[in-house]
Design a protein around this motif. Structure first.
Motif, mmCIF file in Angstrom:
data_model
loop_
_atom_site.group_PDB
_atom_site.id
_atom_site.type_symbol
_atom_site.label_atom_id
_atom_site.label_comp_id
_atom_site.label_asym_id
_atom_site.label_seq_id
_atom_site.Cartn_x
_atom_site.Cartn_y
_atom_site.Cartn_z
ATOM 1 N N HIS A 208 0.814 -1.227 0.000
ATOM 2 C CA HIS A 208 0.000 0.000 0.000
ATOM 3 C C HIS A 208 0.834 1.256 0.000
ATOM 4 C CE1 HIS A 208 -3.184 -2.798 0.498
ATOM 5 N NE2 HIS A 208 -2.787 -3.151 1.714
ATOM 6 N N PHE A 209 1.774 1.253 -0.926
ATOM 7 C CA PHE A 209 2.616 2.427 -1.098
ATOM 8 C C PHE A 209 1.852 3.406 -1.996
ATOM 9 C CE2 PHE A 209 5.900 4.348 -3.950
ATOM 10 C CZ PHE A 209 6.471 5.213 -3.023
ATOM 11 N N GLU A 210 1.521 4.595 -1.450
ATOM 12 C CA GLU A 210 0.721 5.544 -2.233
ATOM 13 C C GLU A 210 1.608 6.506 -2.978
ATOM 14 O OE1 GLU A 210 -2.430 7.392 -0.053
ATOM 15 O OE2 GLU A 210 -3.317 5.461 0.517
ATOM 16 N N VAL A 223 -2.180 6.243 -7.023
ATOM 17 C CA VAL A 223 -2.266 4.782 -6.972
ATOM 18 C C VAL A 223 -1.718 4.275 -5.652
ATOM 19 C CG1 VAL A 223 -2.163 4.359 -9.470
ATOM 20 C CG2 VAL A 223 -0.056 4.593 -8.151
ATOM 21 N N SER A 224 -2.280 3.142 -5.257
ATOM 22 C CA SER A 224 -1.736 2.443 -4.096
ATOM 23 C C SER A 224 -1.073 1.174 -4.634
ATOM 24 C CB SER A 224 -2.892 2.098 -3.147
ATOM 25 O OG SER A 224 -2.450 1.154 -2.205
ATOM 26 N N VAL A 225 0.230 1.012 -4.363
ATOM 27 C CA VAL A 225 1.004 -0.068 -4.974
ATOM 28 C C VAL A 225 1.409 -1.099 -3.917
ATOM 29 C CG1 VAL A 225 3.159 -0.628 -6.166
ATOM 30 C CG2 VAL A 225 1.913 1.475 -6.741
ATOM 31 N N THR A 226 1.202 -2.359 -4.271
ATOM 32 C CA THR A 226 1.734 -3.435 -3.428
ATOM 33 C C THR A 226 2.662 -4.270 -4.344
ATOM 34 O OG1 THR A 226 -0.200 -3.516 -2.017
ATOM 35 C CG2 THR A 226 1.167 -5.507 -2.103
ATOM 36 N N ILE A 247 -6.527 5.055 -6.793
ATOM 37 C CA ILE A 247 -7.237 5.576 -5.614
ATOM 38 C C ILE A 247 -7.549 7.066 -5.785
ATOM 39 C CG2 ILE A 247 -6.327 3.863 -3.997
ATOM 40 C CD1 ILE A 247 -4.291 6.026 -3.135
ATOM 41 N N THR A 248 -7.496 7.535 -7.041
ATOM 42 C CA THR A 248 -7.806 8.953 -7.292
ATOM 43 C C THR A 248 -9.179 9.318 -6.745
ATOM 44 O OG1 THR A 248 -6.552 8.712 -9.324
ATOM 45 C CG2 THR A 248 -7.845 10.714 -9.086
#
Lengths: 624, 150
Positions: A208-210, A223-226, A247-248
């Motif tokens: 959940h790296f935003e 974006v939320s990146v995993t 997640i905009t």
């Protein structure tokens, strides 16, 4: 013996082969009708049936129902023609579980080419089938996920690119597979990729790296990146699997919610009305500054208190019904008396409602000032009423006094005049011949004075009566009235010509007796002041002005100087000498009083020797 | 015959000047022979109903006409009028109100109470004298009264 030995050796070989076959494969033999005539142990093991349960049955016993009829028919057609059939079959074990077998069915034929028996040799492929299914499922999940699921190698080259990724970033798989992931990263964030790769290479997972990414059409999206490492069978990290979620929208919604919450909070904090939030049992969960100020509690003191702690004692009994009213989903609106921390009470207007989370929201407005204002207005009103009553009484008293005064004037003021006149006459009658020169004339003057005084008293009483008597209005035929007044005046004189013209006169609403007095005075004035004209002209008419009837009487008489017009309607005011035109100076005052009492206006226009016109307004008949 | 038994006119008048002027007018018309004067309402009532000072009088010896002023000391003219007109023994006596007042209320009330005539005294003496003489002549000579005595 040789043959025997050879046979024995052959049989031994067959047995060995069979043993080896049984070790490896699932074997069953059926007769031409499909009835099972032989099963080996592995068949029993995988189907979980005992051999006795299987022998004599056909293969429907392990039918899973998975395969379509055509599939089964094809199988039978093939082997019925003596051909070998190969395929993968799903079967059902006795306990209901399924298993997959790779099947080869070999028909053995008799002399006339008809199948004698069928030998089915199967291998268990359940594990492979399950793996295939799982992988297909995963692929479907990946394919249809709304999130972007991207595989890439350690050089950031994209290996896989799902539909979610296409939707979020706008690039198709064709555009991205083989390309570098860095084309998604905004110029000022290019470092991020190396950091992520660094983490991955150390075996770490990024959750959940935003961050921001750029789409094909240039938009920047939140974006939320995993990201997690992909390892080979030996555990070596060979790539990165990355999931990215747009997640905009949720960011925007979150922002909006935060802004909305902030504005509500501000509203809550700064509202001039008291606002409280309470649980369904009316224990306070929060209160704003106004509420605290109103009640004299701090916010900390107020939280945890119950409605029964802050309403006036007599109001406590009403809390239960109010709560059930609010619980019943209807808003509560009522005036309550509240009790401050110091015990003093005040009136407040309350609106309470149930909010979606089940708590209660109350808005409380201190209406002390309003109540005081209402009381003040009420007080002022009753004072005013009292004053009106007093004034009315005073007026009535004044009217009574005036009446008594008039009565007294009427009775007592004439008697002395009668004495003056009567005894002057008595002297003239009794002592006439003895009186010196001029004395008779003087006595006559005394009598004239007394008689004139009587006229003044009569006029004054008439004038005063006009103020006291109530008006009784009705429709008046003005033309008829004017003609009857002229008839009474009996104005035709032999020595001069008097022309009276009467225009069309509309009816009006007036007290008939009083209106008659008006016409009588105006017309007798017109006749009087044209008295010195050989040809007198009197014109009577009416014009309409602003919806009112303006009646007028015009004459060609002596007229008056307009600079004295303001004196015209005053009591006892005269603009002519008594020896020129007799009169008491009350006639026009009476006219004005009557017109004013009818709510009308009266005025005059004239020039000296140029005649005069008197106007007055009177409500038309249609007004009532 | 007692002087008071042949009264033809009862003149009820408090004002001395008006009294003298009225008497003067009656004398001039030769109608002054049988006048009795009452100076207030109470005296008038006592005379008419033969009470007090006039207890010796007989009520049936009523005057032919009563000239009544309205504004009188003690008992005012309207009350006198009401007493006369509400008593069956006296209600047939003609009563003429002779007053200064032109007030409509006085006129209307007097007629309600049963007055036979209402005369406003003019200031002008000729007018006054003429009025008094005419009403004296009318009520004493021309009018035919009912017989009052039983």
């Amino acid at each position: 013996m040789q043959e025997d030995r050879q046979l024995k050796s052959s049989l031994k070989e067959i047995d060995d082969l069979k043993a080896a076959l049984d070790e490896h494969a699932i074997v069953a033999i059926t007769d031409p009708q499909g009835k099972i005539t032989y099963v080996n142990d592995k068949f029993c093991a995988i189907s979980k049936y005992a051999r006795q349960e299987l022998l004599g049955q056909d293969h429907r016993i392990i039918n899973s129902g998975h395969h379509p009829k055509e599939f089964i028919r094809d199988l039978w057609t093939t082997i019925g023609q003596g051909k070998v059939w190969k395929g993968e079959i799903k079967n059902k074990a006795k306990d209901g579980s399924f298993y997959w077998v790779d099947t080869t069915i070999v028909p053995f034929l008799n002399g006339d080419g008809k199948p004698r028996q069928f030998v089915a040799i199967r291998a268990d492929i359940t594990a492979r089938k399950d793996a295939e299914m799982a992988s297909a499922r995963l692929a479907a999940i990946v394919e249809f996920s709304h999130d972007a699921i991207i595989g890439k190698d350690l050089n950031s080259v994209v290996i896989s690119w799902n539909k979610g990724a296409e939707k979020i970033f706008g690039y198709t798989a064709g555009e991205m597979v083989g390309a570098s992931i860095t084309r998604l990263i905004p110029a000022d964030r290019q470092d991020e990729e190396n950091q992520i790769l660094g983490n991955i290479k150390r075996g770490e997972t990024l959750e959940h790296f935003e961050t921001l990414r750029q789409t094909k059409d240039g938009r920047l999206i939140d974006v939320s990146v995993t990201a997690s490492p992909i390892k080979d069978a030996a555990g070596n990290i060979i790539g990165v699997s990355k999931m990215a979620r747009d997640i905009t929208e949720s960011k925007r919604a979150q922002e909006a919610r935060r802004a909305s919450e902030a504005s509500y909070r501000t509203l809550f904090d700064y509202a001039p009305d008291g606002i409280v939030i309470a649980d369904s049992q009316s224990f306070y969960l929060d209160a704003n500054a106004s509420m605290c100020r109103m009640l004299g509690y701090s916010r900390e003191e107020l939280i945890g208190l119950n409605a029964s702690d802050i309403v006036a004692k007599k109001e406590i009994q009403h809390i239960g019904p109010a709560l059930s009213e609010i619980g019943g989903k209807s808003d509560h609106h009522r005036e309550w008396q509240f009790r401050r921390k110091d015990g003093s009470v005040f009136d407040a207007e309350v609106i309470a409602t149930k909010v979606p989370d089940g708590n209660l929201l109350g808005v409380i407005r201190d209406i002390t000032e309003r109540k005081e204002a209402q009381a003040k207005i009420h007080h002022l009103n009753s004072e005013l009423e009292q004053r009106v009553i007093e004034r009315t009484a005073q007026l009535e008293a004044a009217n009574k006094e005036l009446e008594a005064f008039s009565y007294s004037v009427s009775h007592d003021l004439r008697a002395p005049l009668r004495a003056v006149d009567g005894f002057s006459q008595a002297v003239l009658e009794d002592y006439g011949p003895q009186l010196p020169e001029g004395c008779r004339e003087e006595l006559q003057t005394i009598r004239n004075g007394a008689q004139r005084m009587e006229q003044l008293i009569d006029d004054l009483l008439t004038f005063s009566r006009l103020s006291r008597l109530p008006l009784s209005k009705s429709a008046v035929d003005t033309g008829k009235l004017v003609r009857s007044v002229l008839g009474e005046l009996n104005y035709i004189q032999k020595n001069r010509q008097i022309d009276v013209s009467i225009a069309d006169l509309p009816p009006c609403q007036a007290d008939p007796a009083l209106l008659k007095q008006v016409w009588l005075n105006l017309l007798s004035n017109a006749l009087k002041y044209t008295g010195k004209r050989k040809e007198a002209l009197v014109e009577i008419g009416c014009v309409q002005a602003k919806g009112q009837n303006v009646y007028f009487v015009r004459d060609n008489g002596t007229g008056f100087d307009m600079k004295y017009a303001h004196k015209l309607f005053g009591v006892f005011q005269r603009l002519h000498r008594a020896e020129d035109y007799e009169g008491t100076g009350v006639g026009l005052a009476i006219v004005q009083r009557i017109i004013h009492r009818h709510g009308g206006r009266v005025w005059a226009e004239s020039t000296v020797n140029g005649g005069a016109t008197f106007y007055f307004t009177m409500e038309g008949e249609n007004k009532l | 015959m007692n002087e008071t038994t042949i009264v033809e006119i009862l003149l009820v008048e408090d004002n001395p000047q008006d009294l003298r002027l009225t008497q003067r007018a009656l004398i001039k018309a030769n109608l002054a022979n049988h006048i009795h004067v009452a100076r207030d309402g109470q005296e008038a009532l006592e005379f008419i109903f033969c009470e007090g000072e006039y207890a010796g009088r007989k009520i049936e010896n009523a005057p032919k006409v009563i000239l009544l002023d309205l504004k009188l000391p003690k008992v005012d003219g309207k009350e006198v009028l009401e007493r006369i007109k509400s008593d069956p023994r006296t209600k047939m006596i003609p009563v003429v109100v002779l007053t200064s007042s032109k007030e409509q209320s006085d006129v209307v009330e007097s007629y309600h109470l049963g007055v036979n005539s209402y005369i406003v005294k003019p200031v002008n003496f000729e007018g006054f004298a003429a009025a008094v003489q005419q009403l004296g002549m009318y009520w004493l000579l021309h009018n035919q009264p009912p017989k009052l005595a039983e």
